[in-house]
Design a protein around this motif. Structure first.
Motif, PDB file in Angstrom:
ATOM      1  N   LYS A   1       0.768  -1.054  -0.061  1.00  0.00           N
ATOM      2  CA  LYS A   1      -0.060  -0.007   0.106  1.00  0.00           C
ATOM      3  C   LYS A   1       0.956   1.426  -0.067  1.00  0.00           C
ATOM      4  CE  LYS A   1      -2.142  -1.187   3.661  1.00  0.00           C
ATOM      5  NZ  LYS A   1      -1.678  -2.596   3.962  1.00  0.00           N
ATOM      6  N   ILE A   2       0.326   2.311  -0.834  1.00  0.00           N
ATOM      7  CA  ILE A   2       1.062   3.707  -0.500  1.00  0.00           C
ATOM      8  C   ILE A   2       0.396   4.156   0.358  1.00  0.00           C
ATOM      9  CG2 ILE A   2       1.461   5.830  -1.849  1.00  0.00           C
ATOM     10  CD1 ILE A   2       1.620   4.416  -4.555  1.00  0.00           C
ATOM     11  N   LEU A   3       0.847   4.519   1.396  1.00  0.00           N
ATOM     12  CA  LEU A   3       0.362   5.179   2.618  1.00  0.00           C
ATOM     13  C   LEU A   3       0.100   6.549   2.664  1.00  0.00           C
ATOM     14  CD1 LEU A   3       2.746   3.486   5.193  1.00  0.00           C
ATOM     15  CD2 LEU A   3       0.516   2.626   4.358  1.00  0.00           C
ATOM     16  N   GLU A   4       0.831   7.548   1.901  1.00  0.00           N
ATOM     17  CA  GLU A   4       0.467   8.963   2.097  1.00  0.00           C
ATOM     18  C   GLU A   4       1.285   9.521   0.895  1.00  0.00           C
ATOM     19  OE1 GLU A   4       0.918  12.815   4.773  1.00  0.00           O
ATOM     20  OE2 GLU A   4       2.139  11.216   5.197  1.00  0.00           O
ATOM     21  N   ILE A   5       0.592  10.486   0.177  1.00  0.00           N
ATOM     22  CA  ILE A   5       1.230  11.253  -0.835  1.00  0.00           C
ATOM     23  C   ILE A   5       1.145  12.911  -0.323  1.00  0.00           C
ATOM     24  CG2 ILE A   5       1.351  12.418  -3.186  1.00  0.00           C
ATOM     25  CD1 ILE A   5       0.199   9.712  -4.399  1.00  0.00           C
ATOM     26  N   ASP A   6       2.416  13.159   0.414  1.00  0.00           N
ATOM     27  CA  ASP A   6       2.283  14.413   0.963  1.00  0.00           C
ATOM     28  C   ASP A   6       2.668  15.468  -0.016  1.00  0.00           C
ATOM     29  OD1 ASP A   6       2.707  16.664   2.394  1.00  0.00           O
ATOM     30  OD2 ASP A   6       3.789  15.717   4.308  1.00  0.00           O
ATOM     31  N   LYS A   7       1.779  16.206  -0.561  1.00  0.00           N
ATOM     32  CA  LYS A   7       2.021  17.184  -1.809  1.00  0.00           C
ATOM     33  C   LYS A   7       3.040  18.576  -1.290  1.00  0.00           C
ATOM     34  CE  LYS A   7      -1.773  15.975  -4.899  1.00  0.00           C
ATOM     35  NZ  LYS A   7      -2.928  16.686  -5.704  1.00  0.00           N
ATOM     36  N   GLU A   8       2.399  18.801  -0.118  1.00  0.00           N
ATOM     37  CA  GLU A   8       3.283  19.877   0.718  1.00  0.00           C
ATOM     38  C   GLU A   8       4.505  19.746   0.842  1.00  0.00           C
ATOM     39  OE1 GLU A   8       0.103  18.783   1.602  1.00  0.00           O
ATOM     40  OE2 GLU A   8      -0.979  20.436   0.716  1.00  0.00           O
ATOM     41  N   ASN A   9       4.774  18.701   1.270  1.00  0.00           N
ATOM     42  CA  ASN A   9       6.385  18.335   1.606  1.00  0.00           C
ATOM     43  C   ASN A   9       7.149  17.668   0.468  1.00  0.00           C
ATOM     44  OD1 ASN A   9       7.175  19.356   4.215  1.00  0.00           O
ATOM     45  ND2 ASN A   9       5.553  17.956   4.933  1.00  0.00           N
ATOM     46  N   MET A  10       6.246  17.121  -0.587  1.00  0.00           N
ATOM     47  CA  MET A  10       6.788  16.418  -1.743  1.00  0.00           C
ATOM     48  C   MET A  10       7.473  15.199  -1.255  1.00  0.00           C
ATOM     49  SD  MET A  10       8.046  19.781  -3.949  1.00  0.00           S
ATOM     50  CE  MET A  10       7.610  18.978  -5.893  1.00  0.00           C
TER      51      MET A  10
END
Length: 467
Positions: free
Chosen positions: A102-111
């Motif tokens: 599983k991909i747990l998180e895509i944090d766009k702000e912190n890239m």
């Protein structure tokens, strides 16, 4: 060293942790775990027991059970390696992370993307692309290899020229130690000067120091434009000499790949497709990318100019689907011709590639053996496939060490190394020990002994601490 025989008592304990379905002991179901992508029978070993934990807690519980039973553990990702690093050569329990996908998180702000280790590289690339971001890692086996395996082997790939290898993408990880403890190293921070960089010990450690269960990877903005160029040369030295000319012209390509003519012809047969200039051509594939289309056009014109000044037969904008399909089929094409072959994975300074490839190619004539060369000339990494073809096993075993000795004597005289991206595993452990500075080997052994004093985690791979 811990024992390789797996007791029935341990098997029952493992079943209680992961469930009977995910503790495999059936001979037929075990077969895929008895090898990786190395097809030489010397690097295959039937597995006794494979467990498929669902999460970090189950990984830790399995590791503790093996540790208490003094039984060898072999971490395994997708099994796409080329060094027998995930094969239970000395027995024990294979701990596969394939269910941790599983991909747990895509944090766009912190890239940053946070992922479990069993996600395939291509799935991760496409998922972050859909979010408008870009993951720089790109091993050729991206459609099938796992991110966890990429980190454990410090996988390289095509984009290393611009974005670096897997090590350059990792910001942090969660690891299960050989004793079953869980520790987080690094994380979402971009800078970290807090003591020794333990995280980097695990990157490229090939499962000999612990099991990676979660990974933090940095992302960058998705480039708006890209272009693929194919330069064709009738002389391989002229072809490879293009790379430093491009780099010195102030152009930072995403990748610069090469294929010699023998490789091109073999891929042509494998794909059953006619490739451009396959009669006499050697390929240089250059990919450039960025947000300014006019700048890319200028760079394209400059690369064309440099290639033609360097005696290129032709320079053209390539169809990316066709050209990368051809380049990535290199390994499978040789396997289709000769099930047993040895892929050497040398790395030398970029400027030494023409001389190295030229001298190595002559070994094919000396030993009357097919040797195909392709690789990443933008970072000095050359793959040499030595094909067994119709030789007997006895003839093959007599010839291969002689060729390897000549290759690695040359490579180390050029300040190169035995492996650029495929790793050491079991297959190259003796070669690394032979050609590496003994002080460096002892330092590696000290790390292994310090973090795995029982020599219970994937023993015999990378360095042999029993010698």
């Amino acid at each position: 060293m811990a024992k390789g025989e797996v007791s029935q008592e341990l098997i029952e304990k493992l079943k209680s942790i992961v469930g009977e379905k995910y503790c495999i002991t059936d001979k037929e179901k075990l077969e895929p775990y008895g090898h990786d992508e190395v097809t030489d029978p010397h690097y295959m070993k039937p597995a006794q027991c494979v467990v498929l934990p669902a999460n970090t807690q189950e990984v830790a519980a399995c590791v503790k059970a093996c540790y208490e039973a003094d039984t060898i553990m072999v971490p395994r990702a997708a099994g796409t390696g080329l060094a027998a690093g995930a094969v239970a050569i000395f027995g024990g329990v294979i701990i596969s992370i394939e269910r941790m996908n599983k991909i747990l998180e895509i944090d766009k702000e912190n890239m940053i993307v946070t992922t479990e280790p069993g996600v395939t590289t291509a799935v991760l690339q496409n998922t972050v692309k859909d979010a408008g971001l870009f993951y720089g890692g790109d091993p050729c086996s991206g459609d099938s290899c796992f991110i966890g395996g990429n980190v454990a082997t410090n996988a390289g790939g095509n984009r290393a020229v611009k974005y670096g290898v897997t090590r350059d993408q990792v910001l942090g990880m969660e690891v299960v130690t050989p004793a079953g403890d869980i520790v987080e190293l690094g994380g979402k921070v971009r800078k970290n000067a807090t003591g020794y960089s333990l995280m980097h010990l695990f990157i490229g450690s090939e499962g000999t120091l612990g099991i990676i269960t979660k990974i933090y990877l940095k992302l960058v903005a998705l480039p708006k434009f890209s272009m693929d160029l194919l330069a064709v040369f009738d002389n391989l030295d002229d072809a490879i000499a293009l790379t430093p000319k491009v780099m010195n012209a102030g152009i930072t390509p995403v990748c610069v790949e090469f294929m010699d003519n023998a490789s091109i012809k073999q891929v042509e047969v494998f794909l059953n497709e006619k490739l451009q200039h396959s009669d006499i051509g050697n390929y240089i594939i250059v990919q450039i990318a960025g947000d300014n289309e006019d700048l890319l056009d200028e760079q394209c014109e400059k690369i064309d100019e440099l290639a033609r000044e360097g005696n290129a037969l032709d320079v053209l904008v390539a169809n990316p689907t066709v050209i990368w399909k051809s380049r990535k089929a290199y390994l499978e094409a040789d396997r289709a011709r000769s099930l047993v072959f040895s892929m050497e994975d040398i790395v030398v300074p970029m400027t030494e590639i023409p001389g190295a490839v030229s001298q190595i190619s002559r070994l094919g004539e000396k030993y009357n053996v097919a040797m195909h060369c392709a690789g990443h000339c933008g970072d000095g990494n050359v793959h040499i496939d030595i094909l067994k073809d119709d030789r007997t096993q006895e003839e093959w075993e007599d010839m291969l060490p002689k060729i390897q000795q000549e290759i690695y004597k040359l490579v180390y005289s050029l300040k190169g190394r035995v492996s650029g991206e495929h790793g050491i595993g079991f297959k190259r452990a003796a070669l690394m020990a032979k050609y590496t500075n003994p002080v460096e080997i002892e330092m590696m052994k000290a790390v292994k002994k310090g973090l795995d004093p029982k020599n219970i985690m994937n023993p015999g791979k990378v360095v042999d601490v029993t010698k």
